[in-house]
Enzyme design. Structure first.
Site: not given
Length: 446
Positions: A136, A198, A221, A244, A266, A269, A336-337, A429
């Site tokens: 995506y 979708q 999103n 982010s 940052q 974003h 994340e960063h 078993h």
């Protein structure tokens, strides 16, 4: 931006609670009444039931683009034309980025292995690529060729045979030509001008024209992220990414303008992006200095309103009592960063165990990782770096364990295996071992 000055353990707990609440606010409160989840589930179910017609209906409703079933897929000649007409300098930059990403990710491949024991037993692992992957790529007001590269190239390095790309038709009813050109360069197999929940449902279950895949990767999103979470019982996904975030660790040697630029970058974003500076008490002057630099540069930014909203609601300055406390909070945050702008950044990095990507030194802005350095910019957010990793080649490969037992090995271990099975009450078993070894052992049925 909020300012936290830690002077007691109570203050420390308040900062930790703010970090936790920030994640809740970003990722959960926006869907308190489950409206988004219910809507996305309805979209998924409708596409699963009605196929192409549902995809077309939702594309017209959400993207204001009317398509016929045969128009869902972008013809290969249109993709090649986008590549052939790409401005040479842009092509050069994208090719350079692609090469760096390929080089970095090629070092991350595990090999299959096999071991034959003295008694003839064979143990091993077969590592093979996932056969079909869906990628995506976000659309909307911006376009993201970097997302194409970061998703597709690791999949190609892993050996994935078929890579299906979907993206909203937000550029004159189709996908931006730079994104199409990048898809061709990276090695995408087929491209569909479909976005939103979708498209995720179509990739998970398949429609008349859009094939189902085995794994879906790529950012999106809240509707796309929710859709990925809802279909993961039938298809694997990379992660449930949130807004982010960057955590900057700095000391007296850091340049306040560089710190401010990282926080601003940052913040642009998303209104829910999180930008935080963490320092020790001895460097508290940086709070004022960085604030001044933010005010100096923020008016120069095209996305000023988004930046201001992000910094006001999810930005913070955290001042700790000492470096041990700073390191503790950095690992608790699990960003994340992580940008380390200190005199000796490697000394700090050695103590970090929770971070998606670590940028060392003041000459390493997050943007180099986003576009050119080679490591992946698809990273865990929302404290998921405590247990998750960046997207790698291995995310597009899977392991099968295999065993060949010799007759002598089975006989040597038979009693132990049967006893273990009996401990767990799984007498069938035990029987499956007994019948092969001829022990004629009375299998306990307790």
């Amino acid at each position: 931006m909020k300012t936290f000055i830690i002077q007691s353990d109570d203050d420390l707990n308040k900062v930790k609670q703010w970090i936790l609440n920030r994640n809740l606010s970003q990722n959960q409160e926006q869907d308190k009444d489950q409206t988004i989840t219910k809507t996305v589930q309805w979209i998924i179910d409708t596409v699963r039931k009605n196929g192409d017609s549902a995809v077309i209906e939702f594309t017209e409703r959400f993207d204001n683009v009317t398509l016929q079933p045969e128009e869902l897929e972008i013809p290969n000649q249109e993709i090649i034309q986008s590549f052939n007409t790409l401005e040479p300098n842009i092509l050069r930059i994208i090719e350079k980025s692609a090469e760096h990403i390929k080089t970095f990710h090629s070092k991350n491949i595990r090999n299959s292995w096999e071991e034959t024991l003295e008694d003839g037993t064979v143990l091993g692992q077969k590592i093979v690529p996932i056969e079909k992957v869906g990628v995506y790529v976000p659309g909307g007001k911006a376009f993201y060729p970097s997302s194409v590269l970061m998703n597709v190239i690791p999949a190609k390095v892993a050996g994935v045979k078929e890579i299906i790309m979907v993206s909203p038709p937000s550029y004159n009813g189709t996908i931006h030509p730079v994104v199409l050109a990048t898809a061709h360069l990276a090695g995408v197999t087929r491209v569909f001008r479909v976005g939103g929940a979708q498209s995720i449902s179509a990739l998970a279950y398949g429609t008349e024209h859009i094939p189902s895949v085995d794994k879906i990767t790529g950012p999106g999103n809240i509707y796309v992220s929710t859709a990925k979470a809802l279909v993961r019982d039938v298809v694997d996904i990379d992660c449930e990414a949130g807004p982010s975030e960057v955590l900057v660790i700095a000391d007296k040697t850091a340049n306040p303008a560089f710190i401010a630029s990282e926080l601003i970058a940052q913040a642009e974003h998303d209104e829910k992006a999180c930008s935080v500076l963490i320092i020790t008490q001895s460097d508290i002057h940086l709070v004022k200095d960085v604030e001044e630099q933010i005010q100096k540069y923020i008016n120069q930014q095209n996305r000023k309103n988004i930046i201001e909203s992000s910094l006001n609601n999810f930005g913070a300055f955290i001042v700790t009592r000492d470096w041990d406390e700073l390191i503790y909070l950095a690992n608790f945050f699990a960003p994340e960063h992580l940008s380390i702008q200190t005199e000796f950044p490697r000394k700090i990095e050695m103590k970090i165990v929770n971070a998606g990507a670590i940028m060392l030194g003041d000459m390493t802005p997050v943007a180099v990782g986003d576009y050119m350095a080679g490591p992946n910019h698809i990273l865990p957010t929302g404290r998921r770096a405590r247990f998750s990793s960046p997207l790698t080649v291995e995310d597009f490969r899977k392991v099968s364990n295999y065993i060949y037992y010799s007759k002598s090995r089975l006989h040597n271990q038979a009693n132990d295996i049967m006893t273990f099975a009996e401990i767990e009450g799984l007498t069938a078993h035990a029987f499956s071992i007994n019948i092969r070894t001829g022990n004629q052992r009375d299998v306990k049925n307790e």
